[in-house]
Design an enzyme around this catalytic site. Sequence first.
Site, PDB file in Angstrom:
ATOM      1  N   GLU A 164      -3.379   7.602  -4.155  1.00  0.00           N
ATOM      2  CA  GLU A 164      -3.281   6.306  -3.481  1.00  0.00           C
ATOM      3  C   GLU A 164      -3.032   5.192  -4.491  1.00  0.00           C
ATOM      4  O   GLU A 164      -3.668   5.146  -5.535  1.00  0.00           O
ATOM      5  CB  GLU A 164      -4.579   6.025  -2.722  1.00  0.00           C
ATOM      6  CG  GLU A 164      -4.513   4.783  -1.853  1.00  0.00           C
ATOM      7  CD  GLU A 164      -5.890   4.400  -1.310  1.00  0.00           C
ATOM      8  OE1 GLU A 164      -6.087   4.475  -0.098  1.00  0.00           O
ATOM      9  OE2 GLU A 164      -6.755   4.013  -2.121  1.00  0.00           O
ATOM     10  N   TYR A 166       0.861  -1.181   0.000  1.00  0.00           N
ATOM     11  CA  TYR A 166       0.000   0.000   0.000  1.00  0.00           C
ATOM     12  C   TYR A 166       0.897   1.229   0.000  1.00  0.00           C
ATOM     13  O   TYR A 166       1.871   1.302   0.759  1.00  0.00           O
ATOM     14  CB  TYR A 166      -0.892   0.009   1.254  1.00  0.00           C
ATOM     15  CG  TYR A 166      -1.753   1.247   1.369  1.00  0.00           C
ATOM     16  CD1 TYR A 166      -3.036   1.271   0.828  1.00  0.00           C
ATOM     17  CD2 TYR A 166      -1.275   2.410   1.999  1.00  0.00           C
ATOM     18  CE1 TYR A 166      -3.825   2.404   0.904  1.00  0.00           C
ATOM     19  CE2 TYR A 166      -2.061   3.546   2.072  1.00  0.00           C
ATOM     20  CZ  TYR A 166      -3.333   3.543   1.542  1.00  0.00           C
ATOM     21  OH  TYR A 166      -4.103   4.674   1.611  1.00  0.00           O
TER      22      TYR A 166
END
Length: 382
Positions: free
Chosen positions: A196, A108
Site C-alpha cells: 500500500e 491512494y
Amino acid sequence: MNIHEYQAKKLFADYSIPVPEGSVAITPKEAIEIAAIYEYKVVVKAQIHAGGRGKAGGVKLFSDSKEIESYSSTLLGTKLVTAQTGKTGVPVNKVLVEKIYGIQHELYLAIIIDAVTKSIICVASEFGGINIEEVAENNPDKIYTVVADPILGLQPYKLRLLAKKLNITTDLIRPFSILATNLYKLFVENDCSMVEVNPLVITNDGQLLALDAKVNIDDDALFRHPGLLGLRDIGQEDERETRADKSNINYVKLDGNVGCLVNGAGLAMATMDVISEAGSQPANFLDIGGGADEDKVAEAMKIICSDTDVDKIFVNLFGGILRCDVAARGIVQASRETKVPPIIVRMLGTNAEEGSQILLDSSLDVKLIDDLHDAREEFLKS
Ligand code: GDP
Ligand code: MN
C-alpha cells in the site's frame, strides 16, 4: 509478516519506485545528524507496524533542530497508540527522518488479493491520505479497482484508464503506469499479501513519490525469501501471536471477549461466525491443528487465558487425530497453571464422552453443549 516503512521503501527503491530521501534513526542524536543533511527541513516518522500514525502524532514536519531532538526523544522508547493498534499500542524503537517535499496532491494506491474475483487487484483513489477510510466509507465510488490478469498482470491500457479516472495529468500517466507496474512486480516477486502506498503524492515539481509504504508478506511463502525473513521485527508483533507461532498454533488476536479453542481453520472460522452472529465478539482466532498433543492444547489454553479481554471461552472440538480426551486433559493441565474463566464446550468425534467427563470431573466451570444452536444461545448479548 509486516515490515517497517523504512524497509518497505528500500524494497520500493529496488523496484525503481520513487521514494523520499532520508534514513532511519534509533537515537535522537542520529535523527539530528540525518536532519542536518536536509537543513533540518524534515518529516520525522515513528516506525511501527501500523498505520494511522499521522492522526496519532507519529508523523511530524519540522524546520528546527531543537524540536526534532525533543520530538525524537519523546517518541523513541515509548509506545504509540493509533486507530490501527490495540489499546496498549506498539513500541517505537526507530524513527524515519526524511526530507520534506511540497505536496500538490495525495493519491491512494494499493495492490491486494481480492477474495471475490480470486485475483490480485490494484486499488486506487484520487483522494488518498490520512482520511482514506472515510472516503471508503462515505464515497466508495471514488475508489477504483483494476483486476490483474494472472498471466499478463496489470495491463498498461488498464492502468492508463485508471490514471484518467484518477484525474492524473497527461504527462504523469506514463510514470504512473510504470510505477503501478513496478509495484505489481514487487508484489508478485516477494509473495506479498498487501502493498500500500498512501499517500502516493504528486509533488509541487510534478513528480510522483511514494510518501508512505506498507508491505505485508505472506507468512506461508517466507521460506522462499530468506532475505525478507531478516526484516522481521518481533517487538512489533502481538506477544501471544509470537508465542503461539513457536508451538505451531495458528492464533490471531481479535478485539472481543470470547476466547476460542478450536481444531481446524474452517471450524475456527465457523465458530467465530456463530459468536459474532449471536452478538458477542471473538477474542481470537485459534486453530490448534491436527496433530496436537496434551501439552499443545494446554499451551493454546494458556495463551487464550493470558489475554485479559477474555472472560469466557468456547472450546469447539471435533475429535479426529486429536482425541477429545487428550484435548480435555490439556485443558485441565492448563487450569493447574493459570486461572481459566468459564468455558462452554462442544466436543464431538473420537472419545468425546470421555473428554467431556474429564472436564466435568475437574474443578473447571464447564458447560457442555451439543450443537451450535445451543452455542448461539450462550453468546447472545443480553
Ligand atoms: P500514516 O498516517 O501512518 O499513514 O502516515 P503517513 O506516512 O501516510 O503520513 C501521514 C501524512 O503526513 C501524509 O498523508 C502527509 O500529508 C503528511 N506527510 C508525510 N510526509 C510528508 C512530507 O514529506 N511532506 C509533507 N508536506 N507532508 C508529509
Ligand atoms: Mn499513510
